[in-house]
Write a protein that holds these residues in place. Structure first.
Motif, PDB file in Angstrom:
ATOM      1  N   LEU A 110       1.897   5.795   4.739  1.00  0.00           N
ATOM      2  CA  LEU A 110       1.174   6.789   3.706  1.00  0.00           C
ATOM      3  C   LEU A 110       2.852   7.789   3.608  1.00  0.00           C
TER       4      LEU A 110
ATOM      5  N   ASP B  80      -1.556  12.673   0.446  1.00  0.00           N
ATOM      6  CA  ASP B  80      -2.739  12.705   1.860  1.00  0.00           C
ATOM      7  C   ASP B  80      -4.277  12.453   1.549  1.00  0.00           C
TER       8      ASP B  80
ATOM      9  N   TYR C  29      -5.056  10.093   0.156  1.00  0.00           N
ATOM     10  CA  TYR C  29      -5.661   8.175   0.106  1.00  0.00           C
ATOM     11  C   TYR C  29      -5.413   8.292   1.204  1.00  0.00           C
ATOM     12  N   LEU C  30      -5.657   8.887   2.849  1.00  0.00           N
ATOM     13  CA  LEU C  30      -5.799   9.088   4.525  1.00  0.00           C
ATOM     14  C   LEU C  30      -6.770   8.184   4.528  1.00  0.00           C
TER      15      LEU C  30
ATOM     16  N   ARG D   1      -0.556   7.677   8.543  1.00  0.00           N
ATOM     17  CA  ARG D   1       0.237   8.694   7.886  1.00  0.00           C
ATOM     18  C   ARG D   1       1.931   8.905   8.163  1.00  0.00           C
TER      19      ARG D   1
ATOM     20  N   THR E 214      -1.147  -2.401   3.687  1.00  0.00           N
ATOM     21  CA  THR E 214      -1.749  -1.539   3.468  1.00  0.00           C
ATOM     22  C   THR E 214      -0.239  -0.523   3.186  1.00  0.00           C
TER      23      THR E 214
ATOM     24  N   LEU F   5      -6.721   4.491   3.989  1.00  0.00           N
ATOM     25  CA  LEU F   5      -5.259   3.843   4.361  1.00  0.00           C
ATOM     26  C   LEU F   5      -5.861   3.531   5.680  1.00  0.00           C
TER      27      LEU F   5
ATOM     28  N   ALA G 136      -0.272   1.159   0.073  1.00  0.00           N
ATOM     29  CA  ALA G 136       0.127   2.945  -0.553  1.00  0.00           C
ATOM     30  C   ALA G 136       1.343   2.661  -1.820  1.00  0.00           C
TER      31      ALA G 136
END
Lengths: 272, 74
Positions: free
Chosen positions: A94, A103, A105-106, A90, A258, A109, A262
Motif C-alpha cells: 500500500l 491507508d 484502502y488497507l 501496508r 494486490t 487490500l 493498489a
C-alpha cells in the motif's frame, strides 16, 4: 495382439496404470480442472472450486475476526501473526503506491491479498490440492470488483470529465498525435487492465497445477518393479521441488494482484 | 525526475514503481488489440486480410511511441 492391447487399454485408469502394463501414461489435461458437482442445490451444482473459494473467504474472515477480537497493546499468538500480515500489506504494497493517504484502502487490500493467497495455497494443501484461482471465474470476479472500485474512486476524486480526460490522454505525448494515441490509452486503462489482472493470476495457477499433476502422475505411473522405479523416484523429487516453487509463485501472484490493485487505485486518485 | 511528479504520493521518491512496467505492457497489448481489431474489420470489409497484421504492427508502433513519450517527457 492389437485386440489384447485394446482390451487392456479399456481397463486402464490413472490409479492402476503403470509402466510396461500396456497402459499409456495418463497425461493430465484441462479436463482435470472440471469437476462434477458434489451436490446440487436448487439446480445449481456445487463443485469443489466453489467450496474451496467459500472456505478461503470464511477462513480469512474467521482468522482476522479471532485475531483482533480482543486486541492487546502487546500482541500475542494469532494477533501477532495477523499484525505481521497486515503490516506486510501496508508497508510493502500500500505505502509504496498510495502513500500514507491511502491507508483507508488497507482493509480492501488486506482482504484481497489473503483471499487470493489462500485460494492459491489450496493448490498444495494435501487433500484439497486444487487452486480455486485456476478457474477463470474467481480471478475474473475479483478483477471486476477491483475494476468497479478504481473507476468509482477515480470518478469520485476528480469528477467524471476530469477523470475521463485523465484516462484518455497519455502523459507526455504531443497534441497532434493524440487522436491516434488516446484510444490506446483508453483501451489499456479500461479493458486491458482487468483482463490482464484476470489472465495473469489464472494462467499462473493453471500452469503450476498442471505441472504438479504431470510429475505427480508420472511418479505413480513409473512406479513399478523395473528400471521405472529410478525414474519414479526422480519424478517424485521433481514434484517436491516444484511444490516449493509453487509456494513462491502462489505468494508472488497474490502480491502482484494486490500491488496492481493498489497501483490502479493510486492512478485513479492521484492528482495529475 | 521532472518536477511534475510532485502530485504523486510521498514515499515514492524519484523511483518509478515496478508496476509502471505493467502499464507499458498494457499499452502494448491495448495498441495491438485496438489497431489490430480495426485492421481486421477493415480487412473483412475490403477483402484485404493483410490489413489485420498491418493494423497490429501500427498499434505496436504507436504503443512504443506512447511508452517513449511517457518515459522521456514525464
Amino acid at each position: 495382439m492389437t485386440d489384447a492391447r485394446a482390451v487392456l487399454a479399456s481397463s486402464c485408469n490413472p490409479l492402476t496404470s503403470h509402466l510396461f502394463s500396456g497402459c499409456r501414461y495418463p497425461a493430465p489435461s484441462i479436463d482435470d480442472f472440471y469437476f462434477k458437482p458434489i451436490l446440487t442445490v436448487g439446480g445449481i451444482g456445487i463443485t469443489k472450486p466453489m467450496v474451496l473459494a467459500v472456505v478461503a473467504g470464511a477462513t480469512v474472515l474467521a482468522f482476522f475476526a479471532v485475531a483482533f477480537r480482543r486486541p492487546k497493546l502487546v500482541p500475542r499468538g494469532a494477533q501477532n501473526l495477523a499484525e505481521v500480515g497486515v503490516l506486510f500489506v501496508r508497508d510493502s504494497i500500500l505505502r509504496p503506491q498510495l502513500g500514507k493517504a491511502g491507508d483507508k484502502y488497507l482493509p480492501f487490500l488486506v482482504s484481497i491479498f489473503f483471499f487470493v493467497w489462500l485460494m492459491n495455497l489450496f493448490g498444495i494443501i494435501p487433500l484439497l490440492e486444487f487452486p480455486a484461482t485456476s478457474r477463470i471465474a474467481y480471478p475474473a470476479g475479483l478483477a471486476l470488483v477491483v475494476w468497479i472500485t478504481y473507476l468509482t474512486v477515480g470518478i469520485r476524486a476528480k469528477g467524471p470529465i476530469t477523470y475521463f480526460r485523465n484516462i484518455a490522454v497519455p502523459s507526455g505525448a504531443p497534441w497532434w498525435i493524440l487522436p491516434l494515441l488516446s484510444p490506446i490509452e483508453l483501451v489499456s486503462n479500461i479493458f486491458v487492465r482487468p483482463f490482464t489482472l484476470t489472465i495473469r493470476l489464472m494462467a499462473n495457477m493453471l500452469a503450476g497445477h498442471l505441472l504438479l499433476l504431470v510429475f505427480g502422475l508420472a511418479s505413480w505411473y513409473l512406479f513399478s518393479a523395473s528400471i521405472g522405479l529410478l525414474f519414479s523416484v526422480t519424478s517424485f523429487l521433481v514434484t517436491i521441488i516444484l511444490t516449493g516453487l509453487e509456494v513462491l509463485i502462489q505468494l508472488l501472484q497474490a502480491f502482484i494482484f494486490t500491488t496492481l490493485t493498489a497501483y490502479y487505485l493510486a492512478d485513479a486518485s492521484a492528482a495529475h | 525526475m521532472a518536477p511534475d511528479q510532485a502530485g504523486r504520493p510521498p514515499g515514492r521518491g524519484g523511483q518509478r514503481p515496478a508496476s509502471e512496467g505493467w502499464t507499458y505492457f498494457s499499452y502494448l497489448v491495448g495498441g495491438m488489440l485496438l489497431y489490430g481489431g480495426i485492421g481486421w474489420l477493415i480487412g473483412r470489409w475490403t477483402g484485404l486480410p493483410v490489413l489485420f497484421p498491418v493494423g497490429m504492427l501500427t498499434g505496436l508502433a504507436l504503443a512504443i511511441a506512447m511508452i517513449i513519450f511517457r518515459v522521456t517527457r514525464s
